[in-house]
Scaffold this motif. Structure first.
Motif, PDB file in Angstrom:
ATOM      1  N   ASP B 316     -43.309  36.558  10.008  1.00 25.61           N
ATOM      2  CA  ASP B 316     -42.898  37.727   9.228  1.00 25.61           C
ATOM      3  C   ASP B 316     -42.405  37.373   7.826  1.00 25.61           C
ATOM      4  OD1 ASP B 316     -39.530  38.070   9.851  1.00 25.61           O
ATOM      5  OD2 ASP B 316     -40.777  36.796  11.131  1.00 25.61           O
ATOM      6  N   ALA B 317     -42.110  36.097   7.601  1.00 25.45           N
ATOM      7  CA  ALA B 317     -41.672  35.693   6.260  1.00 25.45           C
ATOM      8  C   ALA B 317     -42.770  35.904   5.231  1.00 25.45           C
ATOM      9  CB  ALA B 317     -41.248  34.225   6.269  1.00 25.45           C
ATOM     10  N   PHE B 318     -44.019  36.002   5.675  1.00 24.20           N
ATOM     11  CA  PHE B 318     -45.138  36.149   4.743  1.00 24.20           C
ATOM     12  C   PHE B 318     -45.394  37.595   4.337  1.00 24.20           C
ATOM     13  CE2 PHE B 318     -46.088  31.809   4.968  1.00 24.20           C
ATOM     14  CZ  PHE B 318     -46.139  31.379   6.284  1.00 24.20           C
ATOM     15  N   ILE B 319     -44.660  38.521   4.949  1.00 20.37           N
ATOM     16  CA  ILE B 319     -44.848  39.933   4.595  1.00 20.37           C
ATOM     17  C   ILE B 319     -44.166  40.200   3.260  1.00 20.37           C
ATOM     18  CG2 ILE B 319     -44.284  42.317   5.255  1.00 20.37           C
ATOM     19  CD1 ILE B 319     -44.190  41.422   8.133  1.00 20.37           C
ATOM     20  N   ASP B 320     -44.800  41.041   2.438  1.00 25.13           N
ATOM     21  CA  ASP B 320     -44.145  41.495   1.215  1.00 25.13           C
ATOM     22  C   ASP B 320     -43.223  42.649   1.615  1.00 25.13           C
ATOM     23  OD1 ASP B 320     -43.331  42.615  -1.168  1.00 25.13           O
ATOM     24  OD2 ASP B 320     -45.309  42.477  -2.117  1.00 25.13           O
ATOM     25  N   LYS B 321     -41.975  42.284   1.906  1.00 28.02           N
ATOM     26  CA  LYS B 321     -41.066  43.285   2.472  1.00 28.02           C
ATOM     27  C   LYS B 321     -40.638  44.330   1.448  1.00 28.02           C
ATOM     28  CE  LYS B 321     -39.651  40.488   6.367  1.00 28.02           C
ATOM     29  NZ  LYS B 321     -38.701  39.615   7.022  1.00 28.02           N
ATOM     30  N   THR B 322     -40.573  43.930   0.193  1.00 31.04           N
ATOM     31  CA  THR B 322     -40.199  44.884  -0.857  1.00 31.04           C
ATOM     32  C   THR B 322     -41.243  45.982  -0.954  1.00 31.04           C
ATOM     33  OG1 THR B 322     -39.270  43.017  -2.044  1.00 31.04           O
ATOM     34  CG2 THR B 322     -39.468  45.086  -3.257  1.00 31.04           C
TER      35      THR B 322
END
Lengths: 184, 384
Positions: B316-322
């Motif tokens: 999940d660290a690779f998701i563009d969370k912004t």
């Protein structure tokens, strides 16, 4: 105005409750006359979502094997397909409707040509309908099996040859695709 | 997952679906006069509380056609309230008694009828009275409803060990097919990954795996993996966000994969995580939202279905969370709740998965997420 709307709503509820209790009673007493089947069709029309609960099983319990007249069986099953089709028109994503259709087809009395035509219509409406794609695979499987087992679907050659053999061509391509995917 | 969903359709999903729903309505949506509203800057917790409380009191008439999934709708409301830290707004005893009233029982253990499943009904309208012998004349209890029932009980803190789960688990095996998949209801129905997931979640919540053959279920799940790394709902079908969630969450619940799937040497693993990671990450579109399948529109609920997959495999660290947050905020309704697409009206299903998505994004003030159950993270309520 408001009171009239409420009265109309209340009348609908009374009618629905009466249908529902008659349906329950028929199901409980294993009554599968035309009248009983028409009643469950009516319930389905009022709320197509019921196709995912008790309606298909009720209809699937109809003792087809006891019926010696194949024309009657075919006409009952054709009626099922019509009901499912009208449910699908309202919601072509209904898992239950497509599943019931598979059940009817697996009885072996229906025209696969018709199914392919129906699929063609649905695909042109919305090409990403995965239910339709999965159903197509099911139908192609039936056709493939019938070629191997020389089952009744081959009676449908006339239906398959409509539009200059369009469906046969499609099935050939589809089988090639399936073979190719297996090698990936 | 329909609904359905899983639930409905989930159950259907869903319900389901109700459940992990397919999203075909994009054709209906495109109206030139409908401009998506400006994104609000924040998660509007107060408005969501008003929305859920209103739904708890009275469902709008538009939900009539989903009456058979009433328990699923209740799960969305009550579990939703828990995410917002507001379960004190419901009377827990009343809720517990109501949910338990939907449980189906055989007249006695000896009469556990051949092939029937004794779980929970989805609504009063599927619940027929018992006959003169004390038997259920029409047992319509359903796997997805059972998942929702247990979810609600767990969320309100009801001790699940007090539930009579013996016949439930014993009879759940009747729903499992030879290929490892599950039917939702013993009278018949489509078999697909949604119901494998429901079964696994039920076993996990009850702390008892006697209700299913895990090995067979695992094989069915692996057969559903497509050439592109995602999972379809049945073997051979198109990779789908809901299907992929059901696959990965089930494997995790059953203990076949761990949190370290990506970081570990994959040679010992039952599946190649890199292709799955690739497929999942590619579902994040340029508008920041997640799509359910290749080239589909971004839809609120896939922020959970696919976000949770990525969380479970450690990617999940690779998701563009912004960007994801921005998209979700554009689906936040001024009435509270979330809609499927920006500018549409909210519905309970997308609202619930909007809350789970914000919990996944660690929004302050929201309960943390248990990704494999799709519920708030709770301490065990098994009397331990």
């Amino acid at each position: 105005m408001h009171a009239r709307k409420e009265a109309a709503s209340a009348a609908k509820v009374v009618k629905l409750r009466s249908f529902q209790s008659r349906f329950m009673s028929n199901h409980h007493h294993k009554i599968y006359t035309k009248e009983a089947i028409d009643l469950s069709t009516k319930l389905l029309e009022i709320n197509p979502r019921r196709i995912i609960t008790e309606l298909p099983p009720a209809r699937q319990k109809i003792p087809f094997h006891e019926e010696s007249n194949p024309h009657l069986v075919k006409s009952i099953l054709d009626e099922e397909l019509k009901v499912v089709e009208s449910t699908l028109r309202q919601n072509f994503k209904s898992y239950g409707a497509w599943h019931h259709r598979k059940w009817v087809l697996s009885k072996g009395h229906s025209s696969v040509g018709n199914e392919l035509r129906l699929l063609d219509k649905f695909q042109s409406l919305y090409s990403r309908n995965f239910h339709a794609w999965n159903y197509l695979r099911f139908v192609v499987e039936l056709i493939n099996r019938s070629e191997q087992d020389e089952l009744k679907y081959t009676d449908d050659e006339m239906a398959m040859n409509v539009d200059g053999g369009k469906f046969q061509e499609m099935i050939k391509k589809y089988n090639m695709f399936l073979d190719h995917v297996k090698t990936i | 997952m329909s609904e359905t969903a899983v639930h409905g359709e989930a159950i259907e999903w869903e319900s389901e679906d109700e459940d992990s729903d397919d999203d075909a309505e994009e054709e209906e949506y495109t109206s030139p006069s409908q401009q998506p509203p400006p994104s609000s800057a924040n998660f509007d917790k107060d408005r969501h509380l008003v929305y859920l409380e209103m739904m708890y009191e009275l469902l709008p008439y538009h939900y009539q056609s989903q009456e058979i999934n009433r328990l699923t709708l209740a799960h969305f409301i009550i579990s939703g309230l828990h995410f917002l830290g507001a379960t004190d707004r419901v009377d827990k005893d009343v809720v517990a008694n109501w949910v338990l009233s939907f449980q189906a029982f055989p007249s006695n253990r000896a009469s556990l009828k051949e092939g029937e499943f004794y779980g929970f009904y989805g609504s009063r309208s599927s619940q027929f009275p018992i006959d003169e012998n004390g038997d259920l004349t029409h047992n319509n209890s359903h796997l997805a409803s059972t998942y929702c029932a247990l979810a609600i009980l767990k969320v309100i803190g009801h001790d699940l060990s007090t539930i009579d789960s013996g016949s439930l688990l014993l009879s759940m095996k009747n729903l499992q097919q030879d290929d490892g998949s599950f039917m939702p209801i013993h009278t018949g129905g489509e078999t697909d990954l949604r119901f494998v997931y429901c079964a696994a979640a039920i076993c996990d919540m009850l702390g008892d795996w006697s209700g299913m053959d895990k090995e067979k279920a695992k094989n069915y799940i692996l057969n559903c993996q497509s050439y592109d790394g995602g999972f379809g709902l049945i073997p051979g079908s198109e990779s789908h966000g809901g299907g992929t969630y059901c696959a990965i969450a089930s494997l995790r619940l059953m203990g076949f994969i761990g949190a370290d799937l990506l970081s570990n040497d994959s040679s010992g693993s039952i599946l190649d995580p890199s292709l799955l990671l690739n497929w999942s990450l590619q579902r994040q579109a340029s508008d920041g939202g997640f799509q359910g399948r290749t080239n589909k529109r971004s839809d609120t609920c896939y922020a959970f279905w696919i976000g949770a997959v990525l969380k479970l495999i450690g990617g999940d660290a690779f998701i563009d969370k912004t960007a994801l947050r921005q998209f979700l905020l554009s689906c936040q309704s001024k009435y509270g709740g979330f809609s499927k697409f920006p500018g549409a009206l909210p519905d309970l299903y997308h609202s619930y998965y909007g809350y789970t998505a914000f919990s996944f994004l660690e929004e302050p003030g929201l309960s943390p997420l248990c990704p494999e159950l799709g519920l708030p993270l709770l301490t065990s309520t098994l009397g331990i």
